[in-house]
Design an enzyme around this catalytic site. Sequence first.
Site, PDB file in Angstrom:
ATOM      1  N   MET A   1      -5.909  16.018   1.542  1.00 21.99           N
ATOM      2  CA  MET A   1      -5.861  14.613   1.191  1.00 21.99           C
ATOM      3  C   MET A   1      -7.043  14.284   0.309  1.00 21.99           C
ATOM      4  SD  MET A   1      -7.185  11.737   1.602  1.00 21.99           S
ATOM      5  CE  MET A   1      -8.471  12.745   1.341  1.00 21.99           C
ATOM      6  N   ALA A   2      -6.861  13.352  -0.589  1.00 20.57           N
ATOM      7  CA  ALA A   2      -7.997  12.810  -1.308  1.00 20.57           C
ATOM      8  C   ALA A   2      -7.549  11.750  -2.264  1.00 20.57           C
ATOM      9  CB  ALA A   2      -8.678  13.883  -2.085  1.00 20.57           C
TER      10      ALA A   2
ATOM     11  N   SER B   1       1.318   9.305   3.115  1.00 19.54           N
ATOM     12  CA  SER B   1       1.144   9.782   1.746  1.00 19.54           C
ATOM     13  C   SER B   1      -0.261  10.329   1.597  1.00 19.54           C
ATOM     14  CB  SER B   1       1.341   8.643   0.745  1.00 19.54           C
ATOM     15  OG  SER B   1       0.181   7.826   0.694  1.00 19.54           O
ATOM     16  N   ASP B   2      -0.463  11.180   0.586  1.00 19.82           N
ATOM     17  CA  ASP B   2      -1.820  11.459   0.156  1.00 19.82           C
ATOM     18  C   ASP B   2      -2.336  10.189  -0.523  1.00 19.82           C
ATOM     19  OD1 ASP B   2      -4.188  12.731  -0.445  1.00 19.82           O
ATOM     20  OD2 ASP B   2      -3.219  14.575  -1.109  1.00 19.82           O
ATOM     21  N   CYS B   3      -3.642  10.093  -0.686  1.00 21.41           N
ATOM     22  CA  CYS B   3      -4.225   8.824  -1.128  1.00 21.41           C
ATOM     23  C   CYS B   3      -3.893   8.520  -2.582  1.00 21.41           C
ATOM     24  CB  CYS B   3      -5.726   8.840  -0.912  1.00 21.41           C
ATOM     25  SG  CYS B   3      -6.155   8.825   0.839  1.00 21.41           S
TER      26      CYS B   3
END
Length: 775
Positions: free
Chosen positions: A1-2, A293-295
């Site tokens: 994630m990021a 969701s991913d960010c």
Amino acid sequence: MALPFTFATVLFLTLHTVSVHSSQPPFACDWSNPSSRSYPFCNPKLPIPQRTKDLLSRLTLDEKLSQLVNTAPSIPRLGIPAYQWWSEALHGVGSVGRGIRFNGSISSATSFPQVILSAATFDSLLWYRIGRAIGIEARAIYNAAQAQGLTFWAPNINIFRDPRWGRGQETPGEDPLLTSGYAVSYVRGLQGDSFHGTKFRGHLQASACCKHFTAYDLDKWKGVDRFLFDARVTLQDLADTYQPPFQSCVQQGGASGIMCAYNRVNGVPSCADFNLLTTTARKQWDFHGYITSDCGAVGIIHDQQGFAKSAEDAVADVLRAGMDVECGTYLTDHAKSAVLQKKVSMSQIDRALHNLFSIRMRLGLFDGNPSRLSFGMIGPNHVCSKEHQYLALEAARNGIVLLKNSPTLLPLPKTSPSISLAVIGPNANASPLTLLGNYAGPPCKFVTILQGFQHYVKNAVYHPGCDGGPKCSSAQIEQAVEVAKKVDYVVLVMGLDQSEEREERDRIHLDLPGKQLELIISVAEASKKPVILVLLCGGPVDISSAKYNHKVGGILWAGYPGELGGIALAQIIFGDHNPGGRLPITWYPKDYIKVPMTDMRMRADPSTGYPGRTYRFYKGPKVYEFGYGLSYSKYSYEFVSVTNDKLHLNHSSTHLMIENSENIRYKLVSELSDHTCQSMSLSVTVRVQNHGSMVGKHPVLLFMRPKNQKSGSPVKQLVAFQSVMLDAGEMTHVGFEVSPCEHLSRANEAGAMIIEEGSHLLLVDDQEHPIDIIA
């Protein structure tokens, strides 16, 4: 994630975006409040579906929509506190993310080795113990009122497909069976289940989230980034490489979360893929957790990928696909207009909220004061405990891989009082950021490589060798050579750091950076004895010149070894620990960079010169093979028994395919019942003996390869592994259970798993045992 900006920016925001400190952890359903007693959603004796249904019936539309993002606000009128879904725990409770603060009675957490090094232990029980320790520390931080959530976005179980991938360090490596095993053990440990999967009274200690779903293994390479990349993946490769870790994470690990990735897969954004999130994860795998969701991934679907025609369409696409919560604010900005335009239904919103509030209830956050409940007695004394710090040391020294030792240079003598030692190189006295790897939190303790050696040699001499760290754009070679000439032994500590490989930074070459190789060659040539080369890196580097240089006597790969990595490495080099780690990734030659990172194919294509990927399909030269690793002991193996080594497929129900003018019969695994698969299983017993003079922790790897290579079949593949501890001279028997449905099958071009007739070989090191599948 990021988030789609730098690691440093995320860390800054994390450290500076903190809520008002409270003396007790946030929770709903405070029994001192009379209204709480009247809410069915506060009744822990009711089934969770009934409780969430009651809760949703009390929420307004605006309140419902507000809960669909990672920073979920409080609902004061119902006594529901704010909740933060984004916290990190890749290899220890991390400071990246919005849910954790290290600004109270707890100011640090145990920082275990980066995942790629822990994976090199091939030790499922160790992975479980690491996950369990992280889960305990996570709950302790929450109980100390320094957390706004207990959902952690780990583990990263993407396949380390390409050696240049900057985030490969976060993964367990390139093999789907190894990665699956890591996922299951880590998730069970973090969530508070037993090693074998027994649930703890239905409660979660903390929540694990398997990421990044799916086929995500490119960050930023030659103008292609993860936000716009469309991963073109065959059904065959999805079935037998990219998806198995996620399926295992859900079905065997019982993970309570999944994160969908930024990238598209075959044209469809992962977070908007109904077939991926709902048909596969929820229906086929029976997943009952939440999907995040991913960010920033939702906005990308419209703003950058152009997949959705409008912002409202992007919101509708992800909720329709089965995503439950967004990391970001796109739903905050556009979900209500999507509802008003009738692009999003209330049933989709309620489904998402049911999944989200179910997790919070499973964590015990709707059952009253958590200090009086399961896990309520876990406190600050459980963080950075001696047990956890020893575990970090154990993981590092069992993961470090001895790649070369000639002529038995190692271990170095530690009894001589007159020994002199030089520790040279850009990573020899590296900062915590280098030794810990990415997604770390503040460590309990920190021991540099140099400090580790100084425990054994008080007057160890240090020289950085390079200017500017591992980039080594200029080197102080003459000075380093002079230092090396004056001592008995030289340890060169080289490799990479987060400036070379990390999130949003894929490598463009496989060489050591800058003038590192020149420094190695010059110092080795000048040294009295052959030097010892230590490599800190997540991804592989081509060190062929050092491998074949007779003045380089020892080579060790130490990954990013965590807070006590300096001690672990010194213990190995001075013989207080017998190395046993094995590489979880293939080390490719430097010309592998001719292969585009964007090519997702696993299997080699001789007609175009495409060499394939990972040890299972790559057909080319290697610097070091997957599973390679030396020891101070010599081990021998012998197959003692293999039950059921002639497997008969029912001739009348087999299918037929033609390959190279040969008729081959096969069976679809989907047509076999669990009972049939179980009845076909093989019990394999291998005798293992330690012929050395030291006790050793030793991973035993069982491979399978077809006797005659068929198109589309792996060259060989790992089917089982087990780590055993053997005293000097000790012999033991290691048992494996091999399922033909799982381990002797392969995916066909349609993505269906099949068992083919033919002969196979079970392999342990140089020992072979035949297996025949007969139609």
